[in-house]
Design an enzyme around this catalytic site. Structure first.
Site, PDB file in Angstrom:
ATOM      1  N   SER A 129       0.978  -1.073  -0.173  1.00 51.95           N
ATOM      2  CA  SER A 129      -0.152  -0.030   0.029  1.00 51.95           C
ATOM      3  C   SER A 129       0.954   1.032  -0.008  1.00 51.95           C
ATOM      4  O   SER A 129       1.960   1.126   0.500  1.00 51.95           O
ATOM      5  CB  SER A 129      -0.885   0.077   1.141  1.00 51.95           C
ATOM      6  OG  SER A 129      -1.532   1.263   1.618  1.00 51.95           O
ATOM      7  N   TYR A 153      -1.528   0.360  11.175  1.00 49.71           N
ATOM      8  CA  TYR A 153      -1.910  -0.212   9.718  1.00 49.71           C
ATOM      9  C   TYR A 153      -0.601   0.211   8.780  1.00 49.71           C
ATOM     10  O   TYR A 153      -0.138  -0.762   7.979  1.00 49.71           O
ATOM     11  CB  TYR A 153      -3.211   0.583   9.109  1.00 49.71           C
ATOM     12  CG  TYR A 153      -3.266   0.182   7.522  1.00 49.71           C
ATOM     13  CD1 TYR A 153      -3.695  -1.345   7.311  1.00 49.71           C
ATOM     14  CD2 TYR A 153      -3.025   1.053   6.768  1.00 49.71           C
ATOM     15  CE1 TYR A 153      -3.845  -1.648   6.315  1.00 49.71           C
ATOM     16  CE2 TYR A 153      -3.279   0.515   5.170  1.00 49.71           C
ATOM     17  CZ  TYR A 153      -3.566  -0.832   4.932  1.00 49.71           C
ATOM     18  OH  TYR A 153      -3.938  -1.108   3.896  1.00 49.71           O
TER      19      TYR A 153
END
Length: 323
Positions: A129, A153
């Site tokens: 990501s 995250y």
């Protein structure tokens, strides 16, 4: 169109997710023999609603279970793997970091270890990501930008990304990494995300809610473009050893604020509603957007849809889903 995917055994993890649902549909359309690893039954998933799940093989299991992964790869002789399974919600990661680390980090090393022990796997794509880059002063992110996530995250994606590179470098595992912006498109059922949340609010005649101050800059990437990018990279990894261990950004290369995106959706839906700005966001990176120059140059890749075209394709999905 070159027949590469015809009858090719492909394993997709995270197949009920936003990207997974569109990816599996695209793989089936290309003729692939798809196996989906699914942990939770999500009847609202696009994979189920579009009946795509009826045309694939399904293994019920968790990426945290390496025995399940080894059995699946071995018994179905999957030579191509696209690893999407992850806990993807920033707020959940902040509240439940351990489960996020287990799914995103342990799940990745389990998959790669199973692949390392398999004689048949020829191509693996691991979904990282843009969050793996963490907060950077120099933008846009390039693939050589250091991976320095600081919040749960972001750290989980930095770690999984580095683990994939380690398996390629140390063991010769044929893996490449994708780093994409914020995915959006029909089938995203996390209503806390800005695109589905805004569309649902407008359809209900309610003011769309912006959790932050609305000025966070993001890179939004349409889900069908994402599915195409994963397939292109997986195909290229089969053919080119020089791609093993490499990371690729995929992006429209446009930064837009959260409020800017909300206003585009409102315009596309001909709505005069005013956003409700809560200014409650925390542990989130202020500005993020990507350079996709490497993918353009090395893979001859380009997005199929502009941001506005993606929004125009997304809104009807939610009209149908929520009517």
């Amino acid at each position: 169109m070159n027949g590469f995917w015809n009858d090719r055994p492909v394993l997709v993890t995270g197949a009920t997710g936003l990207v997974g649902s569109w990816l599996v549909r695209r793989l089936k359309d290309a003729g692939a023999d798809v196996v989906c690893l699914i942990r939770d039954w999500v009847p609202q998933s696009e994979l189920v609603r579009a009946h795509t799940i009826e045309h694939v093989k399904v293994v019920r299991g968790d990426v945290r279970d390496r025995d399940v992964l080894e059995r699946t790869i071995g018994e179905f002789e999957t030579d191509t793997i696209i690893h999407l399974a992850a806990q993807t919600i920033v707020g959940i990661a902040n509240r439940n970091p351990v489960s996020t680390f287990e799914s995103n980090v342990q799940g990745t090393w389990n998959l790669l270890e199973a692949c390392r022990r398999s004689p048949v796997v020829k191509s693996i794509v691991v979904a990282s990501s843009d969050k793996a880059y963490g907060d950077q002063e120099v933008l846009p992110y390039g693939e050589d930008t250091p991976l320095q996530g600081r919040h749960p995250y972001d750290v989980s994606k930095s770690c999984a990304d580095l683990i994939a590179q380690a398996y390629a470098k140390t063991y010769g595992v044929p893996v490449a990494v994708t780093r994409c912006g914020n995915f959006y498109g029909g089938g995203d059922l996390n209503w806390n995300r800005i695109v589905p949340g805004t569309i649902r609010s407008v359809l209900r005649g309610e003011r769309p809610v912006v959790r932050s101050d609305g000025q966070y800059g993001r890179d939004y990437f349409y889900v069908e473009d994402g599915a195409g990018a994963y397939m292109l990279l997986a195909e290229q990894v089969h053919a080119r050893r020089d791609l093993h261990g490499m990371a690729f950004n995929f992006s429209n290369e446009i930064e837009i604020t959260v409020l800017g995106l909300v206003n585009r959706i409102l315009k596309a839906m001909a709505s005069n509603l005013e956003p409700l700005v809560l200014n409650e966001a925390s542990n989130e990176i202020r500005r993020q957007f990507l350079s996709a120059a490497r993918a353009r140059q090395m893979l001859q890749w380009s997005p199929m849809f502009t941001l506005d075209q993606g929004i125009e394709r997304t809104i009807p999905w939610y009209r149908e889903f929520l009517k």
